[in-house]
Each structure stands twice: as C-alpha cells, then as structure tokens.
Design a protein around this motif. Structure first.
Motif, PDB file in Angstrom:
ATOM      1  N   SER A   1      36.007  34.096  29.632  1.00  0.00           N
ATOM      2  CA  SER A   1      35.955  35.538  29.421  1.00  0.00           C
ATOM      3  C   SER A   1      37.159  36.190  30.101  1.00  0.00           C
ATOM      4  N   PHE A   2      37.173  37.542  30.118  1.00  0.00           N
ATOM      5  CA  PHE A   2      38.286  38.286  30.707  1.00  0.00           C
ATOM      6  C   PHE A   2      38.346  38.101  32.219  1.00  0.00           C
ATOM      7  N   SER A   3      37.180  38.023  32.860  1.00  0.00           N
ATOM      8  CA  SER A   3      37.153  37.924  34.322  1.00  0.00           C
ATOM      9  C   SER A   3      37.424  36.513  34.828  1.00  0.00           C
ATOM     10  N   GLY A   4      37.408  35.535  33.940  1.00  0.00           N
ATOM     11  CA  GLY A   4      37.617  34.168  34.387  1.00  0.00           C
ATOM     12  C   GLY A   4      38.975  33.941  35.033  1.00  0.00           C
ATOM     13  N   PRO A   5      40.112  34.259  34.386  1.00  0.00           N
ATOM     14  CA  PRO A   5      41.420  34.042  35.020  1.00  0.00           C
ATOM     15  C   PRO A   5      41.595  34.848  36.301  1.00  0.00           C
ATOM     16  N   ILE A   6      41.037  36.068  36.354  1.00  0.00           N
ATOM     17  CA  ILE A   6      41.164  36.880  37.571  1.00  0.00           C
ATOM     18  C   ILE A   6      40.436  36.205  38.728  1.00  0.00           C
ATOM     19  N   ARG A   7      39.241  35.692  38.444  1.00  0.00           N
ATOM     20  CA  ARG A   7      38.493  35.011  39.501  1.00  0.00           C
ATOM     21  C   ARG A   7      39.237  33.768  39.977  1.00  0.00           C
ATOM     22  N   GLU A   8      39.838  33.045  39.046  1.00  0.00           N
ATOM     23  CA  GLU A   8      40.596  31.858  39.434  1.00  0.00           C
ATOM     24  C   GLU A   8      41.828  32.221  40.273  1.00  0.00           C
ATOM     25  N   SER A   9      42.494  33.358  39.953  1.00  0.00           N
ATOM     26  CA  SER A   9      43.666  33.782  40.725  1.00  0.00           C
ATOM     27  C   SER A   9      43.280  34.132  42.155  1.00  0.00           C
ATOM     28  N   PHE A  10      42.178  34.885  42.317  1.00  0.00           N
ATOM     29  CA  PHE A  10      41.728  35.221  43.669  1.00  0.00           C
ATOM     30  C   PHE A  10      41.342  33.964  44.448  1.00  0.00           C
ATOM     31  N   ASN A  11      40.761  33.007  43.778  1.00  0.00           N
ATOM     32  CA  ASN A  11      40.433  31.758  44.454  1.00  0.00           C
ATOM     33  C   ASN A  11      41.686  31.024  44.900  1.00  0.00           C
ATOM     34  N   ASP A  12      42.749  31.059  44.063  1.00  0.00           N
ATOM     35  CA  ASP A  12      44.005  30.411  44.444  1.00  0.00           C
ATOM     36  C   ASP A  12      44.644  31.124  45.630  1.00  0.00           C
ATOM     37  N   ILE A  13      44.602  32.473  45.632  1.00  0.00           N
ATOM     38  CA  ILE A  13      45.196  33.230  46.735  1.00  0.00           C
ATOM     39  C   ILE A  13      44.474  32.923  48.049  1.00  0.00           C
TER      40      ILE A  13
END
Length: 312
Positions: free
Chosen positions: A245-257
C-alpha cells in the motif's frame, strides 16, 4: 481321495529319507506343515467346486460366476490453509479444537498444535487432527466457517488419497497363512519326539512364525486406522498490514533510518570506549608536565629567554 493318499505316501517317503540320510527332523516337519497347508487349501477348493455346481442358483442373482469386488480402502489426507490477523490465530485454533471435541463417538482427536507470535504483525500456526473418514469433508467446511467469524479467509485446500486395498488384502492373506502354519508347527512340536537340539530348532521355527504374525497384525492395524481416520492438517498465516500500500514504503524508510541511527550511536560508543583510556592518560601527562616544569622553561623544555632591561 487319490491326492490325499498320494500326499500321505509322499510324507512317509520324506520321513524315511530323513531317517536314512540324517536330515534334521525339524526342517522336514516344517516343510510338511507348509505342504499340509497348501494341500488343505487345495482339498477345500475341490470340495467347494462340486458343492457350488450342485447347488441351484439363487433367485435374483444376475450372474453366479461374477467375481465379488471388495470396497476400496483409501486413506485420505486433507490440508487447509487460512490467512487471518496474527492476534486471531490462537482464537481460530481454539475454535477448531472445540469443533473437534464436539464431534460424537470420538470422531476427532487432536495430535499436535503449535503457533508463534513472530515479530510485529506476523505470525504462524499449525494444527494436526485425525477425523473419522466419513465426517472429514463436512468437518473441512466447518473449519472455513469458524475462520470467517475471526475475520480470516481460506487460501488453500488440498485432498490427497492413497489406495491401501491391495496392501490390506495381501497382509490379511499372509496373516491367515502364518496363523495356520503356527498352529500346525505347534501341534507337531507337542506330539513329536527327538533330541534336545531338534526341539530347540522346532521352537525357534515357531517363534519366527509368531513374530511374522505379530508384525502382520501391526501393519494391518496401522493401515486400517489410516483408512478409518483421515489426516487433517491446518496451517495459519498472517501478513503485516499495509504491505503493497501507500504507507508500506514510508514505514520501511523510517525503519531504515532508525536502524542507521542505532548503528551510528553504537559505533560512537565503541569509539569512546576504545579511546577514553588514552585520553585520560594524555591529560594526566599534560598536567604533570605543567605542574613540575621549571619556571624558566617552556612546556617542551626549552629555556625561556629573558630580555635585559634597557639602559637610560
């Protein structure tokens, strides 16, 4: 009648030859027992054929020579897969176990259950059951209904069967022949006379036949149990919400940060732990040098040049 007389003469001849040549009497009687079993079966078939020919055909029988067909003995295995939220997996498992326990006449039994909460929103589970074969298809439908009530859905269903008819028939025939052979050998052992070695050999033959009988009965029981009770395996899966979904890549980016920030802080702590003793040692050396150096000397030990006073 002629065949019976011929068999009796043959057995007498075998005993005479054994007495003359010194062949082990236990082995001869073992062969005689097997020959008697074969001859008994042949005599029974010969007596049955005239009786069948003389008996009139029954009314309503279409064909008296038709070979009866036995019912197939098939062992079924059912495999179901369900997807539902991770927190609902234990609830769905308990609901399925309750359905199993509600079946009358011991129609279902639980063999194994496992589940893992996993990390975050991911979890898995497994349930292994045995259900009475006639009730297994309807039981699978009730499993899907219970998962629907927990907010899940069925994602896979597999039915596999193994025909055990030939194995069961062969095992039953072997069991019957071994039982008859054991009875004949036991009777021969009870009525015979011989040396201690011959008696021990005969008892060993009876023991071997009885072991084959126990093994055949065990196989037969296991195969009949597989036919009577079908195996039902239930697998539970859950996936993290928002994947794709739309929130999936954002959640993955915050996890990487957060991961990179944690690695950076960890590296800094490691650097401080390695260099701190040397920093303290250097600071102590600087303090001691300043404390005990001469007033007319620089920090590095050079003599300080003083300017002479100017003459008037």
């Amino acid at each position: 009648m002629r065949k019976t007389i011929f068999t009796t003469l043959t057995a007498a001849a075998m005993l005479g030859l054994a007495a003359c040549s010194g062949v082990d009497e236990a082995a001869v009687q073992y062969d005689m027992a097997e020959a008697d079993i074969t001859q008994s079966a042949a005599d029974g078939a010969m007596q049955a054929e005239p009786a069948a020919a003389m008996s009139p055909p029954q009314e309503g029988a279409e064909n008296s020579t038709e070979i009866p067909v036995s019912k197939p003995q098939i062992a079924y295995k059912y495999d179901y897969g369900f997807r539902l939220p991770s927190a609902e997996i234990p609830t769905a498992q308990q609901a399925h176990i309750a359905l199993c326990n509600q079946m009358p006449d011991n129609g279902c039994r639980v063999l194994n259950m496992s589940n893992s909460g996993g990390e975050g929103e991911y979890g898995t589970g497994n349930l292994h059951l045995e259900v009475a074969a006639p009730k297994a298809p309807a039981f699978g439908e009730r499993l899907a209904e219970a998962v629907d009530q927990s907010g899940g859905s069925q994602i896979s269903a597999t039915i596999a069967g193994e025909d055990l008819s030939k194995k069961i028939v062969d095992t039953e025939a072997r069991l019957r022949s071994r039982v008859l052979l054991s009875q004949r050998l036991t009777e021969l052992l009870r009525t015979r006379k011989g040396t201690v070695a011959e008696l021990v050999e005969a008892e060993r033959a009876v023991t071997d036949v009885n072991e084959e009988i126990d093994q055949a009965r065990s196989w037969l029981k296991e195969m009949r149990g597989r036919v009577a009770y079908s195996t039902v395996i239930i697998n539970y899966y859950s996936s993290a919400p928002g994947s794709g979904s739309f929130s999936g890549p954002i959640r993955e980016s915050f996890n990487d940060i957060s991961s990179m920030l944690g690695y950076s802080i960890g590296a800094l702590i490691t650097l401080i732990a390695v260099t701190l003793p040397w920093i303290l040692l250097l600071a102590l050396a600087i303090y001691l040098r300043r404390r005990f150096k001469g007033a007319d000397r620089t920090f590095w030990g050079h003599k300080i040049k003083q300017d002479s006073p100017a003459e008037d």
